[in-house]
Scaffold this motif. Structure first.
Motif, PDB file in Angstrom:
ATOM      1  N   TRP A  79      -0.882   8.478   1.626  1.00  0.00           N
ATOM      2  CA  TRP A  79      -2.209   8.164   1.092  1.00  0.00           C
ATOM      3  C   TRP A  79      -3.065   9.429   1.023  1.00  0.00           C
ATOM      4  CZ3 TRP A  79      -6.960   7.039   4.250  1.00  0.00           C
ATOM      5  CH2 TRP A  79      -8.053   6.727   3.423  1.00  0.00           C
TER       6      TRP A  79
ATOM      7  N   THR B 227      -8.100   1.610  -1.351  1.00  0.00           N
ATOM      8  CA  THR B 227      -7.192   1.766  -0.198  1.00  0.00           C
ATOM      9  C   THR B 227      -7.943   2.116   1.086  1.00  0.00           C
ATOM     10  OG1 THR B 227      -5.387   2.400  -1.662  1.00  0.00           O
ATOM     11  CG2 THR B 227      -5.129   2.970   0.649  1.00  0.00           C
TER      12      THR B 227
ATOM     13  N   LYS C 123      -8.638  -0.747   3.159  1.00  0.00           N
ATOM     14  CA  LYS C 123      -7.483  -1.570   3.532  1.00  0.00           C
ATOM     15  C   LYS C 123      -6.644  -0.982   4.658  1.00  0.00           C
ATOM     16  CE  LYS C 123      -7.059  -3.113  -1.308  1.00  0.00           C
ATOM     17  NZ  LYS C 123      -6.291  -2.898  -2.555  1.00  0.00           N
TER      18      LYS C 123
ATOM     19  N   THR D  95       0.828  -1.211   0.000  1.00  0.00           N
ATOM     20  CA  THR D  95       0.000   0.000   0.000  1.00  0.00           C
ATOM     21  C   THR D  95       0.862   1.261   0.000  1.00  0.00           C
ATOM     22  OG1 THR D  95      -1.927  -1.044   0.998  1.00  0.00           O
ATOM     23  CG2 THR D  95      -1.682   1.312   1.378  1.00  0.00           C
TER      24      THR D  95
END
Length: 535
Positions: free
Chosen positions: A446, A411, A414, A336
């Protein structure tokens, strides 16, 4: 050379091309399987064909089984028409090695391909015959986590699920209703036991599958379609078990380079197709070599000798620990981080990111440094050996055509497992997670990715995510190059325990992530500068 039963009878050209062929009589195995199937699989895409199909191929090759797998597709029926039937259900499995070499092998273990269409008597009657056969031992799944979902974010059943509930077991459409209806046929035919095994890459997969099937059965019972005893049969794990499992093998979409190599070797009609449901699939499957499958050994009607093909057969607690080790520490958190930073820094291949000094350091810090002190050790696999293979063999493999854009999908669904669990472990151990740096940096990355602007200031397309609209709205007003436009927009995201499993401010790292994010929006090149500062 064509990938058909007739063509592979002429072995010489295949062997000359370095493509191994099955040592067993494929047609005899198919005949045995059709007479009395022992293993049915739903969701017959790439990871199933090379990994699960490969397991069955190994068992047959070694004389540990004389039957293959019956393949059922619930979603994209073009896969049967375009990839299975024209190629006599054969698969050309290509293993991509880190040194650039490949292992190529034809698998003959997928013996029959059926569309799960209850409105087509030919298919539906065949599936009923399979499920009412008392010799059937296991039904397995790779339908992705979405395949088990019955309700939307609003808590209501999806319209297609509501239609399945209203129509009853005679006319199921989606996977969970199809399987529940077929289990009802098995119950009516004598209540023979069965193992129903999710092999999807999601946490507590057996529980998710069990809950969805039982929900469907109970809704049907409430409408008078099925008896209370059928629900009791599904609820008794001595009759119908739902073993948990952990699966791990990176299987990217078919690579053009692999296709070109196969064509050069003389294999015809091997090019990928894109189906009407947008599945990108080919007669060949390319994947990495390392693979792991750990299954809870709960099979009330017996099972194939899966351990002879390298499957770890164990108890539920151990499955849970292996899954937790992989998903929260040793693989998924690293992926990720590379995905979100890869998109912002303009990478299109995950392997290339491992040659990036800061990103390489970032995954070393997230896994071996910050994750290892609180890792769950499952006993059957070594966490340090696993993460070492991930960082030094698997992710850097330059011949694995996997992209940050693919891995960045969903994402928001997750990060709670991939980072939140480790953060919670630190809070439990130390009272807060303030000693963490790499994991906060991954989360800041992110948030920076969600702005959809790369490190040069150019817009890029973000990957699909069910929360994308909501998260974009929360970040409204922030402009890259104008840090003064930030006035706390991240607070609602970082404090959202539904996303991270914990309020990151209560964990002591919310402010740290905000600070890193502010540094990353300073202007062009700020993401790289921030990575250099911390890594």
């Amino acid at each position: 050379m064509k990938l058909t039963l007739e063509s592979i009878k002429n072995k010489a050209p295949w062997e000359a091309a370095g493509i191994a062929l099955p040592s067993y009589d494929i047609e005899k195995v198919a005949e045995n399987t059709k007479k009395a199937p022992v293993w049915v699989h739903f969701g017959i895409g790439n990871i199933f064909r090379i990994f699960i199909g490969g397991l069955a191929d190994t068992l047959i090759s070694e004389g540990a089984a004389d039957k293959g797998i019956t393949c059922v597709e619930t979603f994209d029926f073009d896969v049967v028409d375009k990839i299975y039937e024209p190629y006599d259900n054969l698969v050309l499995a290509v293993t991509l090695k880190a040194d650039g070499s490949t292992d190529k092998k034809v698998l003959g273990s997928l013996t029959e391909a059926i569309k799960a269409q209850s409105n087509v008597p030919e298919y539906w009657n065949r599936l009923k015959a399979i499920f009412t056969n008392p010799e059937l031992q296991m039904v397995s799944f790779t339908i992705t986590e979405k395949g088990y979902a019955l309700k939307g974010a609003d808590g209501n059943y999806f319209p297609f699920i509501q239609a399945d509930i209203d129509n009853g077991p005679e006319k199921p459409g989606a996977a969970m209703a199809v399987v529940c209806a077929l289990l009802y046929e098995r119950w009516k035919a004598g209540k023979a036991p069965l193992a129903v095994v999710s092999m999807d890459n999601c946490s507590h997969n057996g529980e998710k599958l069990q809950n969805s099937i039982l929900t469907m059965a109970k809704e049907w019972q409430a409408k008078g379609f099925v008896e209370e005893d059928f629900v009791a049969y599904l609820s008794d794990e001595k009759q119908v078990s739902f073993p948990w499992s952990m699966i791990d093998k990176i299987t990217p979409r078919p690579a053009d380079s692999v296709c070109a190599d196969l064509e050069k070797a003389g294999v015809e009609e091997i090019a990928p197709v894109i189906t009407s449901k947008r599945t990108y699939i080919a007669p060949f499957v390319n994947a990495e070599g390392p693979q792991y499958l750990v299954i809870e050994d709960k099979f009330p009607n017996g099972r194939p000798a899966l351990e002879k093909a390298g499957v770890y057969m164990t108890d539920r607690d151990t499955v849970n620990k292996v899954e937790r080790m992989k998903v929260t520490t040793c693989l998924n958190p690293l992926h990720t981080a590379l995905a979100v930073y890869g998109c912002v820094l303009g990478y299109t291949l995950i392997a290339d990111e491992m040659r990036d000094e800061q990103l390489n350091k970032l995954v070393h810090e997230i896994g071996p440094v910050e994750g290892m002190p609180v890792v769950t050790d499952p006993g059957i696999l070594s966490p340090s050996a696993f993460v070492d293979e991930v960082i030094n063999v698997r992710i850097p493999n330059p011949f694995m055509p996997d992209t940050p854009q693919r891995i960045a999908t969903d994402t928001s669904q997750k990060v709670g497992i991939r980072y939140g669990e480790t953060i919670k472990s630190y809070v439990e151990k130390d009272g807060d997670a303030k000693k963490l740096t790499a994991i906060p940096l991954a989360i800041a990355g992110w948030c920076r990715y969600l702005l959809g602007v790369d490190d040069e200031g150019k817009a890029f397309e973000r990957s699909a995510d069910p929360m994308l609209d909501e998260l974009s709205k929360a970040l409204e007003g922030i402009e890259v190059g104008k840090p003064e436009t930030y006035n706390g927009q991240l607070k609602g995201i970082l404090s959202n325990a539904n996303i991270f499993g914990i309020d990151l401010y209560q964990a002591g790292i919310g402010e740290k992530i905000e600070g890193m994010f502010l540094e990353e929006i300073a202007g062009p090149g700020a993401v790289r500068a921030t990575l250099k500062k911390y890594m």
